[in-house]
Write an enzyme that holds these catalytic residues in place. Structure first.
Site, PDB file in Angstrom:
ATOM      1  N   GLY A  74     -10.556   3.101  12.712  1.00 36.27           N
ATOM      2  CA  GLY A  74     -10.077   3.612  14.007  1.00 36.27           C
ATOM      3  C   GLY A  74     -11.155   4.159  14.935  1.00 36.27           C
ATOM      4  N   VAL A  75     -11.991   5.064  14.443  1.00 33.25           N
ATOM      5  CA  VAL A  75     -13.046   5.644  15.277  1.00 33.25           C
ATOM      6  C   VAL A  75     -14.185   4.641  15.446  1.00 33.25           C
ATOM      7  CG1 VAL A  75     -14.738   7.508  15.463  1.00 33.25           C
ATOM      8  CG2 VAL A  75     -12.452   7.994  14.555  1.00 33.25           C
ATOM      9  N   GLY A  76     -14.610   4.026  14.356  1.00 34.06           N
ATOM     10  CA  GLY A  76     -15.752   3.106  14.396  1.00 34.06           C
ATOM     11  C   GLY A  76     -15.519   1.918  15.308  1.00 34.06           C
ATOM     12  N   HIS A 100     -17.357   3.333   7.717  1.00 38.50           N
ATOM     13  CA  HIS A 100     -15.893   3.260   7.835  1.00 38.50           C
ATOM     14  C   HIS A 100     -15.426   4.604   8.382  1.00 38.50           C
ATOM     15  CE1 HIS A 100     -11.750   2.110   6.381  1.00 38.50           C
ATOM     16  NE2 HIS A 100     -11.626   3.413   6.574  1.00 38.50           N
ATOM     17  N   GLY A 115      -9.849   9.212   7.373  1.00 41.06           N
ATOM     18  CA  GLY A 115     -10.852   9.421   6.317  1.00 41.06           C
ATOM     19  C   GLY A 115     -12.093   8.652   6.733  1.00 41.06           C
ATOM     20  N   GLU A 139      -7.967  -4.291   5.315  1.00 38.52           N
ATOM     21  CA  GLU A 139      -7.830  -4.033   3.886  1.00 38.52           C
ATOM     22  C   GLU A 139      -6.723  -4.871   3.264  1.00 38.52           C
ATOM     23  OE1 GLU A 139      -8.199   0.300   5.038  1.00 38.52           O
ATOM     24  OE2 GLU A 139      -8.845   0.433   2.951  1.00 38.52           O
ATOM     25  N   ASN A 181       0.870  -1.170   0.000  1.00 37.47           N
ATOM     26  CA  ASN A 181       0.000   0.000   0.000  1.00 37.47           C
ATOM     27  C   ASN A 181       0.910   1.224   0.000  1.00 37.47           C
ATOM     28  OD1 ASN A 181      -1.747   2.083   0.533  1.00 37.47           O
ATOM     29  ND2 ASN A 181      -2.791   1.067   2.245  1.00 37.47           N
TER      30      ASN A 181
HETATM   31  P1  AMP Z   1      -7.635   4.836  10.873  1.00 37.64           P
HETATM   32  O1  AMP Z   1      -7.562   5.825   9.752  1.00 37.64           O
HETATM   33  O2  AMP Z   1      -8.633   3.752  10.656  1.00 37.64           O
HETATM   34  O3  AMP Z   1      -6.283   4.330  11.304  1.00 37.64           O
HETATM   35  O4  AMP Z   1      -8.209   5.665  12.134  1.00 37.64           O
HETATM   36  C1  AMP Z   1      -7.410   6.632  12.776  1.00 37.64           C
HETATM   37  C2  AMP Z   1      -8.272   7.428  13.743  1.00 37.64           C
HETATM   38  O5  AMP Z   1      -8.940   6.547  14.640  1.00 37.64           O
HETATM   39  C3  AMP Z   1      -7.468   8.358  14.642  1.00 37.64           C
HETATM   40  O6  AMP Z   1      -7.277   9.602  14.021  1.00 37.64           O
HETATM   41  C4  AMP Z   1      -8.344   8.483  15.860  1.00 37.64           C
HETATM   42  O7  AMP Z   1      -9.187   9.613  15.709  1.00 37.64           O
HETATM   43  C5  AMP Z   1      -9.214   7.257  15.853  1.00 37.64           C
HETATM   44  N1  AMP Z   1      -8.964   6.370  16.993  1.00 37.64           N
HETATM   45  C6  AMP Z   1      -8.004   5.442  17.137  1.00 37.64           C
HETATM   46  N2  AMP Z   1      -8.087   4.847  18.336  1.00 37.64           N
HETATM   47  C7  AMP Z   1      -9.149   5.401  18.978  1.00 37.64           C
HETATM   48  C8  AMP Z   1      -9.764   5.223  20.259  1.00 37.64           C
HETATM   49  N3  AMP Z   1      -9.305   4.326  21.148  1.00 37.64           N
HETATM   50  N4  AMP Z   1     -10.841   5.988  20.549  1.00 37.64           N
HETATM   51  C9  AMP Z   1     -11.316   6.882  19.669  1.00 37.64           C
HETATM   52  N5  AMP Z   1     -10.773   7.099  18.458  1.00 37.64           N
HETATM   53  C10 AMP Z   1      -9.705   6.373  18.114  1.00 37.64           C
END
Ligand code: AMP
Length: 376
Positions: A308-310, A186, A190, A362, A5
């Site tokens: 991450g957030v979900g 998702h 993003g 992914e 990636n």
């Molecule tokens: P991703 O792009 O899927 O890696 O998601 C990254 C985002 O997930 C970060 O910018 C955080 O805002 C969020 N995130 C990661 N861990 C947590 C957590 N334990 N609680 C809330 N938000 C999180």
């Protein structure tokens, strides 16, 4: 199977054993263009060295193929595609639609092909899963001639994740994918939503580019397009400045100065008003898409949170779905508050719509799609 990636400033890789999908090695080369890692060629050399050090080198006869993530496939690439010179040219022709992403993806493809010209290399496109969206959902209501001349339509992104999560959700429910309707949320840095009917995507929130739709870490998501003209005419901003504003200085970051939901949670606990507003704007947009996609699907079996957030934010899931009993969605505050890592259900036992947390993967999905293609 090696999955690459290649982003604009980083290369993520994972080596998988396809007998069981297990991870043999994985890693991340960051800060390409700064310091020791001059470019993508140097980054891939570093990946090769890291694999060599574990005796899993790129020259291993057991390596069967390389799967590459490619962000924009336009209308031409709607399936995983064996990479040839012609395909490389095709991905190049799509650079105007994804000026940051496709060149980085291509750099990874070029170097990997040079290192192992004998190996099948496959492009897996972020847009592909959304290619089934019907015309009435894919088209913007603008002059058809202009739209067609410039490829202006909704393509959608994060498709590999939406595909993986919608399938995993059906598995979690013990149902056939073909008979399951799912809203996938998702929510990473993003963020995008999709409406998936029987495993087939029928609508998604990102559009021509990943800017449309939900509120994201640094992207605005939906805005009145006239905001752009207003900022140009009245604010005296250039195209590039507005582009940067909406993509890099908006969303949660623009609203409160932080784009990490964890930090926003901490600030809210301290009574910070700007953080609270950012959270509320984020959640309000999310609820609107859940409502919209409920209407699009007619019958919803599951709402699945991922990324991450979900996967991690109890507060976002709770606030987004609170009080939606009228739509058949009843999130269970106790189940939702339990921390976990695997796929799990967080709705009440008798909620007509199942609410689930379904971790995305992914890289595994790219490996599976690559594997399926080279075996066929
Ligand atoms: P991703 O792009 O899927 O890696 O998601 C990254 C985002 O997930 C970060 O910018 C955080 O805002 C969020 N995130 C990661 N861990 C947590 C957590 N334990 N609680 C809330 N938000 C999180």
């Amino acid at each position: 199977m090696l999955v690459l990636n290649s982003g604009s400033s980083s290369v993520k890789y994972r080596l998988l054993d396809m007998a069981d999908g297990s991870r043999l090695a994985s890693g991340l080369v960051e800060r390409i263009g700064e310091g020791p890692v001059a470019d993508h060629a140097a980054a891939l050399r570093q990946v090769a060295e890291e694999l060599d050090a574990r005796h899993l080198g790129l020259d291993s006869p057991r390596l069967a193929a390389v799967g590459h993530r490619v962000v924009h496939g336009g209308r031409r690439f709607t399936e995983p595609t064996l990479i040839t010179d012609e395909v490389v040219t095709g991905i190049e022709e799509l650079v105007p639609l994804a000026p940051l992403h496709n060149p980085a993806n291509l750099a990874g493809i070029r170097v990997a092909r040079a290192l192992r010209p004998d190996l099948p290399q496959v492009a897996v496109f972020d847009t592909a899963f959304h290619s089934t969206i019907p015309e009435h959902a894919a088209r913007y209501a603008i002059d058809t001639r202009v739209a067609e001349a410039h490829g202006v339509r909704r393509y959608g992104f994060h498709g590999t994740s939406h595909a993986y999560v919608s399938r995993s959700t059906a598995e979690l429910l013990g149902r056939e994918v073909a008979e399951t309707n799912t809203i996938v949320l998702h929510l990473g840095n993003g963020a995008s939503a999709s409406a998936v009917r029987g495993g087939v995507c029928v609508d998604t929130s990102m559009g021509l580019t990943p800017l449309e739709g939900l509120v994201m870490g640094t992207r605005s998501g939906d805005v009145d397009p006239a905001v752009v003209f207003h900022l140009a005419r009245v604010g005296g901003m250039s195209n590039d400045e507005i582009d940067t504003l909406l993509n890099k200085r908006s969303g949660l970051l623009g609203l409160c100065g932080d784009n990490d939901m964890r930090e926003i949670g901490r600030r809210m606990a301290d009574g910070d008003g700007a953080a609270r507003l950012a959270f509320d704007v984020y959640v309000h947009r999310l609820r609107k898409y859940v409502g919209a996609y409920t209407a699009v699907l007619g019958r919803v079996d599951a709402v699945a949170f991922t990324a991450g957030v979900g996967e991690n934010s109890t507060a976002v899931r709770q606030a987004a779905l609170d009080g939606l009993r009228g739509l058949g969605i009843e999130i269970d505050p106790v189940r939702n508050a339990v921390r976990g890592t695997g796929a799990r259900i967080v709705s009440t036992a008798d909620s007509p719509v199942v609410v689930a947390v379904v971790p995305t993967d992914e890289e595994l999905e790219i490996a599976r799609q690559t594997h399926t293609l080279i075996r066929s």
